[in-house]
Write an enzyme that holds these catalytic residues in place. Structure first.
Site, PDB file in Angstrom:
ATOM      1  N   CYS A  67     -21.659  13.776  -2.520  1.00  0.00           N
ATOM      2  CA  CYS A  67     -21.474  14.879  -1.580  1.00  0.00           C
ATOM      3  C   CYS A  67     -20.544  15.961  -2.117  1.00  0.00           C
ATOM      4  O   CYS A  67     -20.348  16.988  -1.487  1.00  0.00           O
ATOM      5  CB  CYS A  67     -20.942  14.343  -0.251  1.00  0.00           C
ATOM      6  SG  CYS A  67     -22.103  13.224   0.557  1.00  0.00           S
TER       7      CYS A  67
ATOM      8  N   THR B 167     -22.494  11.664   7.922  1.00  0.00           N
ATOM      9  CA  THR B 167     -21.676  12.862   8.112  1.00  0.00           C
ATOM     10  C   THR B 167     -21.719  13.317   9.563  1.00  0.00           C
ATOM     11  O   THR B 167     -20.689  13.675  10.150  1.00  0.00           O
ATOM     12  CB  THR B 167     -22.171  13.995   7.189  1.00  0.00           C
ATOM     13  OG1 THR B 167     -21.950  13.609   5.825  1.00  0.00           O
ATOM     14  CG2 THR B 167     -21.443  15.295   7.467  1.00  0.00           C
TER      15      THR B 167
ATOM     16  N   SER C 291     -24.691   4.080   8.049  1.00  0.00           N
ATOM     17  CA  SER C 291     -25.852   4.885   7.642  1.00  0.00           C
ATOM     18  C   SER C 291     -26.880   4.029   6.923  1.00  0.00           C
ATOM     19  O   SER C 291     -26.544   3.285   5.998  1.00  0.00           O
ATOM     20  CB  SER C 291     -25.396   6.033   6.735  1.00  0.00           C
ATOM     21  OG  SER C 291     -26.467   6.887   6.407  1.00  0.00           O
ATOM     22  N   ALA C 292     -28.152   4.145   7.324  1.00  0.00           N
ATOM     23  CA  ALA C 292     -29.215   3.247   6.852  1.00  0.00           C
ATOM     24  C   ALA C 292     -29.496   3.314   5.361  1.00  0.00           C
ATOM     25  O   ALA C 292     -29.799   2.300   4.724  1.00  0.00           O
ATOM     26  CB  ALA C 292     -30.508   3.535   7.619  1.00  0.00           C
ATOM     27  N   HIS C 293     -29.407   4.508   4.783  1.00  0.00           N
ATOM     28  CA  HIS C 293     -29.831   4.624   3.383  1.00  0.00           C
ATOM     29  C   HIS C 293     -28.851   3.989   2.397  1.00  0.00           C
ATOM     30  O   HIS C 293     -29.141   3.884   1.204  1.00  0.00           O
ATOM     31  CB  HIS C 293     -30.096   6.091   3.010  1.00  0.00           C
ATOM     32  CG  HIS C 293     -28.859   6.908   2.784  1.00  0.00           C
ATOM     33  ND1 HIS C 293     -28.474   7.328   1.532  1.00  0.00           N
ATOM     34  CD2 HIS C 293     -27.939   7.402   3.637  1.00  0.00           C
ATOM     35  CE1 HIS C 293     -27.373   8.046   1.629  1.00  0.00           C
ATOM     36  NE2 HIS C 293     -27.026   8.103   2.889  1.00  0.00           N
TER      37      HIS C 293
END
Length: 388
Positions: A324, A71, A198-200
């Site tokens: 989200c 984000t 994004s890593a996750h």
């Protein structure tokens, strides 16, 4: 049995990633911007991680910016470009099915005087490229389109959109949060000027993400502070997480083709079993290229929240949309944008697989889905009316 099928929301961190992070959570704790030996050690780890990520994405090391989330990366990209190029124009283009990180940022920019065009998609969630091209005006400065949709998995024609953007001297931002680490993603080959990851989402740590900014692209500061990350994202560097993201992406790229095939086979097997055993269901975006582990299924005449909670009680974790925006009880804007009727959109569940899911888990999930749908439909006035 407990089955986690919400990998598009977040993933379990790979133990090897935690192992790589541990030294920087314990003994090597210096600030990466400090000039003493403690800082130089962690600073070296950050530099090596940036270089590793850049190599895996086939971009220049200096084109990678670290942020705290997808984000945040989206906001820095979109707001930064809008601000930097405002003297050239105030029109920006996106699609009608973007993640809230983009959708809500564009709506916010509308309040600041920018003109926004939300381009429609077809019944499979594929962006209408012709409509996108027709929406371009002399004032258009930015196009932002997601690489793959987080709810239904549709992979968008980014290369085609990039050619249109380049021809019209418009910058292209790609939200690739759902694709980096899952399928091959190379920003330059896609034609992206900016790209978010994004890593996750690929079995790395939470709280760390990246933004690719092509050399030469101007991005105005949206956060003020120190000089970290080219002043675009000031703040003390999260060294353990940076190291973890680099390790996670390295692992994801090692056996990517095999993992894609494995997840596709599990997904297709699961969908075939559900279609065979449960009446009045639709697999969304089934006829187009999708993320290998994403399955969006509409169970007609039911509410998605009831299905989700019933499956959760039986140990199966799924989603009824984007994590989200899951606190909103309205139908998914993605499904509505695809032309799915609101009453059916409400009955849609996303099953998203990851590298730790097994066939045994899919068999268990099928059994629970059959039981849950049968039970809920017995109580559903809409179903009973349909059966008359």
């Amino acid at each position: 049995m407990r089955v986690y099928l919400d990998n598009n929301a977040t993933t379990k961190m790979d133990p090897k990633v935690l192992e790589a992070m541990m030294p920087f959570l314990t003994e090597e704790y210096g600030n990466a911007f400090s000039m003493h030996t403690f800082g130089r050690e962690t600073g070296m780890a950050v530099s090596e991680s940036r270089e590793k990520i850049a190599t895996l994405l086939k971009v220049k090391t200096e084109e990678i910016i670290f942020t705290a989330s997808g984000t945040e990366s989206d906001n820095i990209a979109v707001r930064g470009v809008a601000k930097a190029y405002k003297n050239r124009g105030n029109h920006i283009i996106t699609s009608s099915i973007e993640h809230p990180a983009i959708k809500n940022t564009f709506k916010d920019l509308e309040q600041d005087g920018y003109k926004v065009t939300f381009v429609p998609v077809d019944e499979n969630g594929v962006v209408n490229v012709k409509a996108l091209e027709e929406a371009i005006t002399p004032e258009t400065i930015l196009i932002s389109i997601m690489h793959a949709n987080n709810e239904v998995g549709t992979i968008e024609p980014i290369k085609e959109i990039a050619e249109i953007a380049k021809k019209n001297r418009i910058l292209l931002h790609v939200d690739a949060v759902q694709t980096v680490g899952k399928i091959e993603v190379y920003p330059k080959e896609l034609g992206a000027d900016l790209l978010t990851f994004s890593a996750h989402k690929f079995h790395g740590p939470k709280g760390i993400a990246g933004l690719y900014v092509r050399q030469g692209v101007r991005v105005a500061r949206t956060i003020t502070g120190g000089g970290q990350e080219k002043k675009l994202r000031p703040g003390t560097t999260n060294t353990p997480a940076v190291v973890g993201m680099a390790k996670a992406l390295e692992i994801a790229c090692e056996n990517m083709s095999e993992e894609i095939k494995r997840e596709e086979e599990l997904r297709d097997y699961f969908e075939a079993e559900v279609l065979k055993r449960v009446p009045e269901v639709v697999v969304n975006a089934k006829s187009v290229e999708r993320l290998p582990g994403t399955s969006s299924i509409t169970f007609k005449y039911l509410e998605g929240e009831s299905i989700l909670l019933s499956l959760s009680y039986l140990g199966v974790a799924v989603s009824s949309g984007s994590a989200c925006s899951s606190d909103e009880l309205q139908a998914s804007h993605v499904l509505l944008g695809m032309g799915i009727e609101p009453e059916f959109a409400h009955g849609t569940i996303r099953f998203s697989l990851g590298k730790y899911n097994t066939k045994e888990e899919m068999d268990y999930t099928v059994e629970q889905v059959v039981k849950v749908i049968e039970k809920l439909r017995m109580l559903s006035p809409l179903w009973n009316e349909y059966k008359k």
